[in-house]
Design a protein around this motif. Structure first.
Motif, short mmCIF file in Angstrom:
data_model
loop_
_atom_site.label_atom_id
_atom_site.label_comp_id
_atom_site.label_asym_id
_atom_site.label_seq_id
_atom_site.Cartn_x
_atom_site.Cartn_y
_atom_site.Cartn_z
N LEU A 160 0.89 -1.23 0.05
CA LEU A 160 0.00 -0.09 -0.03
C LEU A 160 0.87 1.28 -0.11
O LEU A 160 0.66 2.30 -0.68
CB LEU A 160 -0.90 -0.02 1.17
CG LEU A 160 -1.74 1.02 1.42
CD1 LEU A 160 -2.66 1.26 0.34
CD2 LEU A 160 -2.47 1.13 2.54
N ALA A 161 2.07 1.41 1.00
CA ALA A 161 2.62 2.44 0.77
C ALA A 161 3.45 2.69 -0.39
O ALA A 161 3.45 3.88 -0.70
CB ALA A 161 3.97 2.27 2.04
N GLU A 162 3.83 1.69 -1.07
CA GLU A 162 4.60 1.73 -2.43
C GLU A 162 3.51 2.09 -3.51
O GLU A 162 3.87 3.06 -4.19
CB GLU A 162 5.11 0.37 -2.79
CG GLU A 162 5.84 0.43 -4.26
CD GLU A 162 6.21 -0.92 -4.45
OE1 GLU A 162 7.17 -1.08 -5.63
OE2 GLU A 162 6.23 -1.90 -3.80
N ALA A 163 2.38 1.85 -3.39
CA ALA A 163 1.53 2.03 -4.44
C ALA A 163 1.10 3.61 -4.27
O ALA A 163 0.86 4.39 -5.42
CB ALA A 163 0.12 1.32 -4.27
N VAL A 164 0.94 4.05 -3.17
CA VAL A 164 0.57 5.58 -2.90
C VAL A 164 1.38 6.51 -3.24
O VAL A 164 1.38 7.48 -3.98
CB VAL A 164 0.18 5.93 -1.44
CG1 VAL A 164 -0.01 7.30 -1.23
CG2 VAL A 164 -1.13 4.98 -1.00
N THR A 165 2.97 6.04 -2.92
CA THR A 165 4.04 6.85 -3.35
C THR A 165 4.22 6.64 -4.95
O THR A 165 4.35 7.95 -5.16
CB THR A 165 5.38 6.03 -2.94
OG1 THR A 165 5.23 6.07 -1.33
CG2 THR A 165 6.71 6.86 -3.25
N LYS A 166 3.94 5.71 -5.60
CA LYS A 166 4.15 5.77 -7.04
C LYS A 166 3.03 6.77 -7.71
O LYS A 166 3.28 7.28 -8.79
CB LYS A 166 3.95 4.38 -7.63
CG LYS A 166 5.28 3.34 -7.40
CD LYS A 166 5.08 2.12 -8.15
CE LYS A 166 6.19 1.41 -8.11
NZ LYS A 166 6.08 0.10 -8.69
N ALA A 167 1.70 6.50 -7.02
CA ALA A 167 0.63 7.33 -7.59
C ALA A 167 1.01 8.88 -7.31
O ALA A 167 0.52 9.69 -8.24
CB ALA A 167 -0.53 7.10 -6.91
N VAL A 168 1.45 9.33 -6.24
CA VAL A 168 1.68 10.74 -6.09
C VAL A 168 2.94 11.16 -7.22
O VAL A 168 2.77 12.07 -7.70
CB VAL A 168 2.11 10.87 -4.49
CG1 VAL A 168 2.87 12.33 -4.24
CG2 VAL A 168 1.07 10.46 -3.74
N GLU A 169 3.93 10.41 -7.30
CA GLU A 169 4.86 10.78 -7.93
C GLU A 169 4.44 10.94 -9.48
O GLU A 169 4.79 12.00 -10.22
CB GLU A 169 6.06 9.76 -8.10
CG GLU A 169 6.97 9.60 -6.87
CD GLU A 169 7.53 11.05 -6.49
OE1 GLU A 169 8.05 11.61 -7.48
OE2 GLU A 169 7.47 11.48 -5.64
N HIS A 170 3.42 10.20 -9.95
CA HIS A 170 2.85 10.22 -11.01
C HIS A 170 1.97 11.36 -11.40
O HIS A 170 2.13 12.23 -12.26
CB HIS A 170 2.05 8.93 -11.32
CG HIS A 170 1.52 9.04 -12.76
ND1 HIS A 170 2.27 8.58 -13.80
CD2 HIS A 170 0.23 9.40 -13.15
CE1 HIS A 170 1.40 8.84 -15.14
NE2 HIS A 170 0.07 9.14 -14.69
N ALA A 171 1.11 11.55 -10.26
CA ALA A 171 0.29 13.02 -10.22
C ALA A 171 1.18 14.14 -10.52
O ALA A 171 0.77 15.03 -11.09
CB ALA A 171 -0.65 13.00 -8.91
#
Length: 359
Positions: free
Chosen positions: A299-310
């Motif tokens: 979950l932590a990795e997924a949220v981090t990746k989504a934020v970087e993409h955004a």
């Protein structure tokens, strides 16, 4: 349920002490089973109706056998056990609603951790916090990180448990505004439209143009959030970092839950959110998969990746929804800590065609 098993689950869920997790997340990690059953209609005939017909009929057949004798009498005698067997076989089974349980129940697990465990060890396991209790001063310092500049992204989380997890671990690792909805009492009832409206009102006060990352459960309301927010905020980057029903419904390791009534029909989910018909019917019925049950490291990795993409992705043109941002960043892993597939969450050709048709 014993001490060694709980400690092993804590080590795995915290990534060997790298993360702080909530008690609800630990409960999901320590589950022993997740039985579920689909709804079934009423079948058979009630007992008093069966025997009110079968017993007089059997008596009449016996009387007929005595009177008729010969071949006809034999047939009547053979029919008696047939009538009785049919009456017993047509057993009444009442209508059964759909259900899904997590074993042990959350109340039992919390009583164990705040009772026997705390009495023995003096507190919860290292790295575990109770999300139902207010965050202390140290947690607030961890959550409200020192910022070198203004917020770069808005993280909108519909699950208070996950919001507390993000705050405890200072995630994402960028200056941000963390918005969370009120705790949704998952006791059933048509709460879907109300939850969507709450998210719209929550984001209405942050019309700064910052990109938005939406973290949500795989449920009826969750599937509508991203397309509704994109329609309400044209030209603003909205990234889906929640669970996708299609990804979790086919995974037996995913925690499956049920809350009767959503207030959202399958046709709305199919046309607005682009959910396939079978999945839309299941979501509208009340099936859902909690994002709080996702292994915390994933979950932590997924949220981090989504934020970087955004943050890095260009904003979509006004009034033209979607394009490269209409993808999910979270799929249910088969193994804790397993990297997300490179193609997870990418949109299908039919989804892109749907976006063009509704623009």
């Amino acid at each position: 349920m014993h001490d060694l098993r709980i400690r092993r689950r804590v080590e795995r869920a915290t990534g060997d002490g790298r993360l702080r997790i909530t008690l609800t997340q630990l409960w999901y990690a320590c589950r022993s089973s997740n039985p579920s059953s689909e709804a079934s209609p009423r079948r058979g005939i009630r007992a008093w109706v069966r025997w009110a017909v079968a017993l007089p009929l059997s008596a009449a057949l016996v009387a007929g056998a005595v009177v008729a004798r010969g071949g006809l009498g034999t047939v009547c005698l053979w029919l008696v056990p047939v009538v009785l067997v049919l009456a017993a076989a047509l057993r009444h089974r009442p209508e059964r609603p759909a259900s899904a349980l997590v074993q042990p129940p959350e109340s039992t697990f919390r009583a164990l951790m705040h009772g026997a465990w705390t009495a023995t060890y003096g507190g919860l396991p290292e790295g575990v916090v109770d999300d139902r209790r207010a965050a202390g001063t140290a947690a607030r310092r961890r959550g409200v990180k020192e910022r070198s500049g203004p917020p770069e992204v808005v993280v909108l989380c519909t699950e208070p448990v996950v919001a507390r997890f993000l705050m405890e671990n200072r995630l994402p690792d960028r200056p941000h505004n963390l918005l969370t909805t009120k705790a949704a009492g998952r006791t059933g009832g048509p709460d879907g439209p109300g939850r969507v409206r709450e998210v719209l009102e929550l984001l209405a006060g942050h019309r700064t143009g910052l990109p938005v990352v939406v973290v949500h459960d795989a449920d009826a309301a969750g599937t509508l959030l991203v397309p509704v927010l994109r329609a309400a905020h044209p030209g603003r980057t909205v990234v889906d970092a929640g669970l996708r029903p299609g990804a979790v419904s086919r995974n037996r390791r995913a925690v499956r839950r049920f809350s009767a009534g959503t207030g959202l029909d399958a046709e709305l989910l199919r046309t607005v959110a682009g959910v396939p018909e079978q999945e839309a019917e299941a979501l509208a019925e009340g099936w859902w998969w909690p994002i709080a049950a996702v292994p915390p490291p994933v979950l932590a990795e997924a949220v981090t990746k989504a934020v970087e993409h955004a943050v890095r992705a260009p904003a979509p043109p006004p009034y033209l929804p979607g394009s490269p941002l209409a993808q999910g960043f979270l799929t249910w892993p088969d193994t804790v800590g397993k990297p997300l597939p490179s193609g997870a969450g990418t949109r299908s050709r039919s989804d892109r065609k749907h976006d063009r048709s509704t623009s």
